[in-house]
Design an enzyme around this catalytic site. Structure first.
Site, PDB file in Angstrom:
ATOM      1  N   SER A  65       0.832  -1.206   0.000  1.00  0.00           N
ATOM      2  CA  SER A  65       0.000   0.000   0.000  1.00  0.00           C
ATOM      3  C   SER A  65       0.868   1.259   0.000  1.00  0.00           C
ATOM      4  O   SER A  65       1.751   1.402  -0.832  1.00  0.00           O
ATOM      5  CB  SER A  65      -0.965  -0.024   1.184  1.00  0.00           C
ATOM      6  OG  SER A  65      -1.898   1.014   1.096  1.00  0.00           O
ATOM      7  N   ASP A 262      -4.292   2.769  -4.957  1.00  0.00           N
ATOM      8  CA  ASP A 262      -5.686   3.010  -4.565  1.00  0.00           C
ATOM      9  C   ASP A 262      -5.886   4.419  -3.991  1.00  0.00           C
ATOM     10  O   ASP A 262      -6.978   4.756  -3.545  1.00  0.00           O
ATOM     11  CB  ASP A 262      -6.208   1.934  -3.601  1.00  0.00           C
ATOM     12  CG  ASP A 262      -5.484   1.895  -2.264  1.00  0.00           C
ATOM     13  OD1 ASP A 262      -4.588   2.731  -2.030  1.00  0.00           O
ATOM     14  OD2 ASP A 262      -5.822   1.022  -1.435  1.00  0.00           O
ATOM     15  N   GLU A 352     -11.635  10.165   1.043  1.00  0.00           N
ATOM     16  CA  GLU A 352     -10.922  10.641   2.227  1.00  0.00           C
ATOM     17  C   GLU A 352      -9.935  11.703   1.758  1.00  0.00           C
ATOM     18  O   GLU A 352      -9.544  11.748   0.588  1.00  0.00           O
ATOM     19  CB  GLU A 352     -10.187   9.494   2.907  1.00  0.00           C
ATOM     20  CG  GLU A 352     -11.121   8.487   3.549  1.00  0.00           C
ATOM     21  CD  GLU A 352     -10.393   7.483   4.419  1.00  0.00           C
ATOM     22  OE1 GLU A 352     -10.651   7.467   5.624  1.00  0.00           O
ATOM     23  OE2 GLU A 352      -9.576   6.709   3.882  1.00  0.00           O
ATOM     24  N   ARG A 480      -9.218  12.014  18.090  1.00  0.00           N
ATOM     25  CA  ARG A 480      -9.675  10.630  17.960  1.00  0.00           C
ATOM     26  C   ARG A 480      -8.501   9.702  18.261  1.00  0.00           C
ATOM     27  O   ARG A 480      -7.337  10.030  17.975  1.00  0.00           O
ATOM     28  CB  ARG A 480     -10.236  10.335  16.563  1.00  0.00           C
ATOM     29  CG  ARG A 480      -9.293  10.637  15.423  1.00  0.00           C
ATOM     30  CD  ARG A 480      -9.918  10.305  14.068  1.00  0.00           C
ATOM     31  NE  ARG A 480     -10.046   8.878  13.862  1.00  0.00           N
ATOM     32  CZ  ARG A 480      -9.087   8.112  13.315  1.00  0.00           C
ATOM     33  NH1 ARG A 480      -7.936   8.646  12.939  1.00  0.00           N
ATOM     34  NH2 ARG A 480      -9.288   6.822  13.151  1.00  0.00           N
ATOM     35  N   THR A 484      -4.124   1.891  15.845  1.00  0.00           N
ATOM     36  CA  THR A 484      -3.021   0.925  15.888  1.00  0.00           C
ATOM     37  C   THR A 484      -1.999   1.169  16.999  1.00  0.00           C
ATOM     38  O   THR A 484      -1.226   0.272  17.313  1.00  0.00           O
ATOM     39  CB  THR A 484      -2.259   0.953  14.547  1.00  0.00           C
ATOM     40  OG1 THR A 484      -1.834   2.303  14.274  1.00  0.00           O
ATOM     41  CG2 THR A 484      -3.156   0.480  13.409  1.00  0.00           C
ATOM     42  N   ARG A 489      -4.868  11.354  17.957  1.00  0.00           N
ATOM     43  CA  ARG A 489      -4.657  12.235  16.810  1.00  0.00           C
ATOM     44  C   ARG A 489      -5.474  13.508  17.003  1.00  0.00           C
ATOM     45  O   ARG A 489      -6.649  13.464  17.372  1.00  0.00           O
ATOM     46  CB  ARG A 489      -5.042  11.528  15.513  1.00  0.00           C
ATOM     47  CG  ARG A 489      -4.269  10.232  15.315  1.00  0.00           C
ATOM     48  CD  ARG A 489      -4.398   9.663  13.918  1.00  0.00           C
ATOM     49  NE  ARG A 489      -3.754   8.365  13.829  1.00  0.00           N
ATOM     50  CZ  ARG A 489      -2.445   8.163  13.700  1.00  0.00           C
ATOM     51  NH1 ARG A 489      -1.628   9.207  13.662  1.00  0.00           N
ATOM     52  NH2 ARG A 489      -1.944   6.946  13.615  1.00  0.00           N
TER      53      ARG A 489
END
Length: 526
Positions: A65, A262, A352, A480, A484, A489
């Site tokens: 990714s 992506d 996003e 939030r 992981t 954040r």
């Protein structure tokens, strides 16, 4: 349990590293590639069970990714090309973390719960769960999602091959751009940063299908350099600058993919050398504006919505709601949440801010567009709009965010509308913003509501944030927990960069003091 012996025997060849515990998330399983051998074996088993349950083709993807090349991921693709359903994410986590002598029980539990076989049949029929598979080799993540959907619709969505993917999307692009008048070579030119990933290879393969309708200069094509290292969509978005070692001329239109193609972001530099980023918010605005105009011209009564997360810039939300009169919905962070919300509308546009997104068309919307396009009695304006909408549907990969498909759509829209990248950028001006993170002893102390825009716990934190926000003009902030790691954040935006930085710092201090911060207190930004 004798019937499980072959499973255990094969699994023992792919042992789970001692003490390793992984959780299946939006990106599947993600860790150093050296620790994923047992994951590959076990996800092969789970894919077989999922296929048995759904009576459909299931995809298995290996990808780094947007991460460093040694940081790989493994994820499954559900029958309609969507991400794995949440209940099966839990099964994936259970199988991944089961110790060797407990693996058979974990597999048996999935069979009993999901495939609805009684105890006797479970024990006697396990070995009949064989797998017919098709290996696509090197493809982008979105291409696999696309081909899974094609397989399961028996070709109705498209041909389940890489060449079929190219033909469908490129033919739609060529059809769209036939509506653009007198394009010069400069207007057709696009600089593409392939992040040294699979997207670069696939763009090269695809180019001849475009019939010279797009002239691509490809950088970071994988011939040298490391995957995602100082390049790619995530680097450009986070660092707010072009990839390293790329010279771009003022005003030149550029885009960056991430490693598995992506995500996509656009950018350019102006005559003063200033960098301008057009991220997922700008992309969603361009696409939804184009679609809204075509629906009006076609006279089609279809509802269109843009789905965002709390990270969407406030200016984009105001522009869509107040200027374009488009429905805007906000969901929790994570593509699966946006995708689900977008499915509720005739046309759902979701992105996003990081550039991951696509457009969904309901079956009813597709049929109405097709009927109008084929209606011999419709006037020229409506017919043209319907044909443009039809080609737009076909240029989009609706299964998941797809950098290549999104690139073709964006380039077609700019061409049809005769827009420059600067004009696109000028649709609205982003509010300055800042993202920070605060280390805490336990991220679970933070609980949120209202699509993660308001903190429910710890007590007093949201009141503190509200008070701080009131000090600045056009300001907002939210916090939030990370999914992981034990960090919180922090996002803040305001009228000026100085105000956004100050607000982000002050909110970080509030988090540190009220949510169990560890280490040194957050320092003011320099």
């Amino acid at each position: 349990m004798a019937e499980f012996q072959e499973v255990l025997k094969q699994s023992a060849l792919h042992p789970k590293p001692a003490g390793l515990c992984l959780q299946y998330g939006t990106a599947g399983f993600r860790t150093n590639a050296k620790q994923l051998d047992h994951i590959m074996f076990r996800m092969g088993m789970l894919a077989t069970l999922r296929s048995k349950k759904t009576q459909a083709t299931i995809g298995v993807m290996v990808t780094a990714s947007h991460n460093p090349e040694e940081d790989n991921g493994v994820k499954l693709v559900d029958p309609m090309g969507e991400m794995l359903t949440p209940a099966w994410e839990d099964y994936a986590t259970q199988l991944a973390n089961a110790e060797q002598d407990d693996l058979a029980r974990a597999v048996k539990e999935v069979i009993q719960k999901e495939i609805l076989l009684n105890q006797r049949i479970v024990e006697s029929k396990l070995e009949t769960f064989t797998l017919m598979y098709l290996y696509y080799g090197l493809v982008t993540t979105p291409q696999l999602h696309y081909m899974v959907w094609c397989q399961n619709t028996k070709g109705k969505y498209g041909e389940a091959t890489v060449e079929g993917y190219y033909r469908k999307h490129c033919q739609a692009y060529v059809q769209l751009t036939k509506n653009a008048s007198n394009r010069t070579d400069d207007q057709k030119h696009l600089c593409v940063d392939g992040a040294n990933g699979i997207g670069a290879l696939k763009v090269r393969e695809m180019e001849h299908h475009l019939q010279k309708g797009l002239q691509i200069s490809l950088f970071n094509d994988g011939s040298k350099g490391k995957l995602n290292h100082q390049c790619g969509a995530d680097f450009v978005k986070v660092q707010q600058k072009p990839p390293a070692d790329i010279e771009i001329n003022p005003g030149e239109r550029c885009c960056s993919f991430d490693g598995d193609a992506d995500r996509i972001v656009y950018y350019y530099t102006d005559s003063d050398g200033r960098f301008h980023l057009l991220d997922g918010d700008k992309i969603a605005t361009l696409i939804s504006t184009f679609l809204k105009e075509l629906l009006t011209q076609a006279g089609l009564d279809l509802n269109i919505a843009v789905v965002q997360t709390a990270y969407a810039n406030g200016s984009s939300t105001l522009y869509l709601e107040n200027t374009m009169k488009v429905i805007v919905k906000c969901t929790k962070t994570g593509v699966k949440h946006l995708h689900h919300e977008a499915q509720k509308f005739d046309i759902g546009v979701y992105f996003e801010a990081n550039g991951h997104g696509t457009v969904l068309f309901s079956q009813a919307a597709v049929e109405k567009i097709q009927q109008l396009a084929e209606d011999a009695n419709s006037d020229d304006t409506k017919k043209r709009a319907a044909l443009l909408l039809q080609s737009t549907v076909n240029v989009i990969n609706q299964t998941v965010g797809d950098a290549i498909s999104d690139m073709l759509l964006i380039e077609a829209i700019l061409a049809v509308r005769g827009m420059t990248v600067q004009q696109w950028d000028a649709m609205y001006t982003d509010l300055p913003n800042r993202q920070l993170k605060v280390k805490v002893s336990d991220r679970r102390v933070i609980d949120t509501t209202d699509a993660e825009r308001r903190a429910v716990s710890p007590a007093g934190l949201q009141d503190a944030i509200d008070s701080l926000v009131k000090k600045y003009r056009q300001a907002r902030s939210f916090v939030r927990p990370s999914g992981t790691e034990d960090v919180v954040r922090v996002y803040a935006e305001a009228e000026t960069q100085e105000s956004a930085d100050a607000l982000a710092h002050e909110v970080s201090l509030a988090v540190y003091r009220l949510a169990g911060g560890v280490g040194d207190e957050p320092k003011p930004l320099q």
